[in-house]
Design a protein around this motif. Structure first.
Motif, PDB file in Angstrom:
ATOM      1  N   ASP A   1     -16.721  14.437  38.795  1.00  0.00           N
ATOM      2  CA  ASP A   1     -15.986  13.962  39.977  1.00  0.00           C
ATOM      3  C   ASP A   1     -16.099  15.036  41.062  1.00  0.00           C
ATOM      4  O   ASP A   1     -15.829  16.212  40.799  1.00  0.00           O
ATOM      5  N   PRO A   2     -16.484  14.663  42.279  1.00  0.00           N
ATOM      6  CA  PRO A   2     -16.580  15.654  43.351  1.00  0.00           C
ATOM      7  C   PRO A   2     -15.293  16.443  43.594  1.00  0.00           C
ATOM      8  O   PRO A   2     -15.360  17.611  44.000  1.00  0.00           O
ATOM      9  N   PHE A   3     -14.138  15.848  43.332  1.00  0.00           N
ATOM     10  CA  PHE A   3     -12.890  16.611  43.441  1.00  0.00           C
ATOM     11  C   PHE A   3     -12.890  17.773  42.445  1.00  0.00           C
ATOM     12  O   PHE A   3     -12.421  18.866  42.757  1.00  0.00           O
ATOM     13  N   VAL A   4     -13.401  17.530  41.256  1.00  0.00           N
ATOM     14  CA  VAL A   4     -13.427  18.558  40.212  1.00  0.00           C
ATOM     15  C   VAL A   4     -14.492  19.600  40.519  1.00  0.00           C
ATOM     16  O   VAL A   4     -14.232  20.805  40.443  1.00  0.00           O
TER      17      VAL A   4
ATOM     18  N   VAL B   1      -5.234  21.955  45.283  1.00  0.00           N
ATOM     19  CA  VAL B   1      -5.415  22.609  46.577  1.00  0.00           C
ATOM     20  C   VAL B   1      -4.678  21.770  47.629  1.00  0.00           C
ATOM     21  O   VAL B   1      -4.323  20.620  47.374  1.00  0.00           O
ATOM     22  N   PRO B   2      -4.472  22.307  48.826  1.00  0.00           N
ATOM     23  CA  PRO B   2      -3.829  21.526  49.886  1.00  0.00           C
ATOM     24  C   PRO B   2      -4.611  20.255  50.229  1.00  0.00           C
ATOM     25  O   PRO B   2      -5.835  20.189  50.056  1.00  0.00           O
ATOM     26  N   LEU B   3      -3.885  19.245  50.739  1.00  0.00           N
ATOM     27  CA  LEU B   3      -4.481  17.940  51.024  1.00  0.00           C
ATOM     28  C   LEU B   3      -5.646  18.003  52.012  1.00  0.00           C
ATOM     29  O   LEU B   3      -6.572  17.204  51.901  1.00  0.00           O
ATOM     30  N   ASP B   4      -5.632  18.925  52.960  1.00  0.00           N
ATOM     31  CA  ASP B   4      -6.753  18.988  53.899  1.00  0.00           C
ATOM     32  C   ASP B   4      -8.046  19.344  53.168  1.00  0.00           C
ATOM     33  O   ASP B   4      -9.116  18.848  53.512  1.00  0.00           O
ATOM     34  N   ARG B   5      -7.964  20.144  52.113  1.00  0.00           N
ATOM     35  CA  ARG B   5      -9.162  20.450  51.308  1.00  0.00           C
ATOM     36  C   ARG B   5      -9.536  19.271  50.427  1.00  0.00           C
ATOM     37  O   ARG B   5     -10.715  19.024  50.194  1.00  0.00           O
ATOM     38  N   VAL B   6      -8.548  18.537  49.927  1.00  0.00           N
ATOM     39  CA  VAL B   6      -8.811  17.330  49.144  1.00  0.00           C
ATOM     40  C   VAL B   6      -9.527  16.307  50.017  1.00  0.00           C
ATOM     41  O   VAL B   6     -10.539  15.718  49.617  1.00  0.00           O
ATOM     42  N   ASP B   7      -9.002  16.094  51.220  1.00  0.00           N
ATOM     43  CA  ASP B   7      -9.543  15.075  52.122  1.00  0.00           C
ATOM     44  C   ASP B   7     -11.011  15.301  52.461  1.00  0.00           C
ATOM     45  O   ASP B   7     -11.744  14.349  52.725  1.00  0.00           O
ATOM     46  N   ALA B   8     -11.463  16.541  52.405  1.00  0.00           N
ATOM     47  CA  ALA B   8     -12.868  16.839  52.696  1.00  0.00           C
ATOM     48  C   ALA B   8     -13.809  16.225  51.659  1.00  0.00           C
ATOM     49  O   ALA B   8     -15.008  16.094  51.921  1.00  0.00           O
ATOM     50  N   HIS B   9     -13.257  15.816  50.514  1.00  0.00           N
ATOM     51  CA  HIS B   9     -14.092  15.299  49.418  1.00  0.00           C
ATOM     52  C   HIS B   9     -13.789  13.838  49.076  1.00  0.00           C
ATOM     53  O   HIS B   9     -14.290  13.320  48.083  1.00  0.00           O
ATOM     54  N   ILE B  10     -12.985  13.174  49.913  1.00  0.00           N
ATOM     55  CA  ILE B  10     -12.585  11.786  49.634  1.00  0.00           C
ATOM     56  C   ILE B  10     -13.805  10.857  49.554  1.00  0.00           C
ATOM     57  O   ILE B  10     -13.896  10.045  48.633  1.00  0.00           O
ATOM     58  N   GLY B  11     -14.709  10.928  50.503  1.00  0.00           N
ATOM     59  CA  GLY B  11     -15.872  10.028  50.518  1.00  0.00           C
ATOM     60  C   GLY B  11     -16.697  10.126  49.249  1.00  0.00           C
ATOM     61  O   GLY B  11     -16.930   9.113  48.577  1.00  0.00           O
ATOM     62  N   PRO B  12     -17.142  11.342  48.884  1.00  0.00           N
ATOM     63  CA  PRO B  12     -17.900  11.464  47.636  1.00  0.00           C
ATOM     64  C   PRO B  12     -17.099  11.048  46.403  1.00  0.00           C
ATOM     65  O   PRO B  12     -17.649  10.454  45.472  1.00  0.00           O
ATOM     66  N   HIS B  13     -15.797  11.343  46.389  1.00  0.00           N
ATOM     67  CA  HIS B  13     -14.959  10.921  45.262  1.00  0.00           C
ATOM     68  C   HIS B  13     -14.926   9.398  45.155  1.00  0.00           C
ATOM     69  O   HIS B  13     -15.077   8.847  44.062  1.00  0.00           O
TER      70      HIS B  13
END
Length: 94
Positions: free
Chosen positions: A65-68, A10-22
């Motif tokens: 993984d929260p990203f997954v 997905v686009p990086l802005d959607r990835v970034d929303a999950h960085i902390g939990p990841h």
């Protein structure tokens, strides 16, 4: 040993929303003694984790993984059997 190759889907802005939990998830992998090294790919298309364990356990772990779980990334697991390492990294050989 395994290479866990993470690719964003997905686009990086959607990835970034999950960085902390990841990153919390990554920290737990280190605390459990499973992860040996990790970092992001350049360009920023995902990341890589060096890990040890068995394939079924690692497949189960990456599924959490929260990203997954957010549908932001997917993993490819590659098993490697190291036959040679640089000095100081001998413990990585299986």
């Amino acid at each position: 040993m395994f290479i866990l190759s993470l690719t964003y889907i997905v686009p990086l802005d959607r990835v970034d929303a999950h960085i902390g939990p990841h990153m919390d998830w990554v920290a737990r992998g280190y605390e459990a003694g499973i992860f040996l090294a990790s970092g992001r790919k350049e360009p920023r298309t995902g990341g890589v984790i060096l890990a040890h364990g068995d394939r079924p356990s690692l497949e189960a772990l990456v599924a959490t993984d929260p990203f997954v779980t957010a549908g932001a990334a997917q993993y490819e697991l590659t098993e490697i059997v190291l036959s040679r390492t640089a000095a100081g990294l001998e413990a990585l050989k299986g």
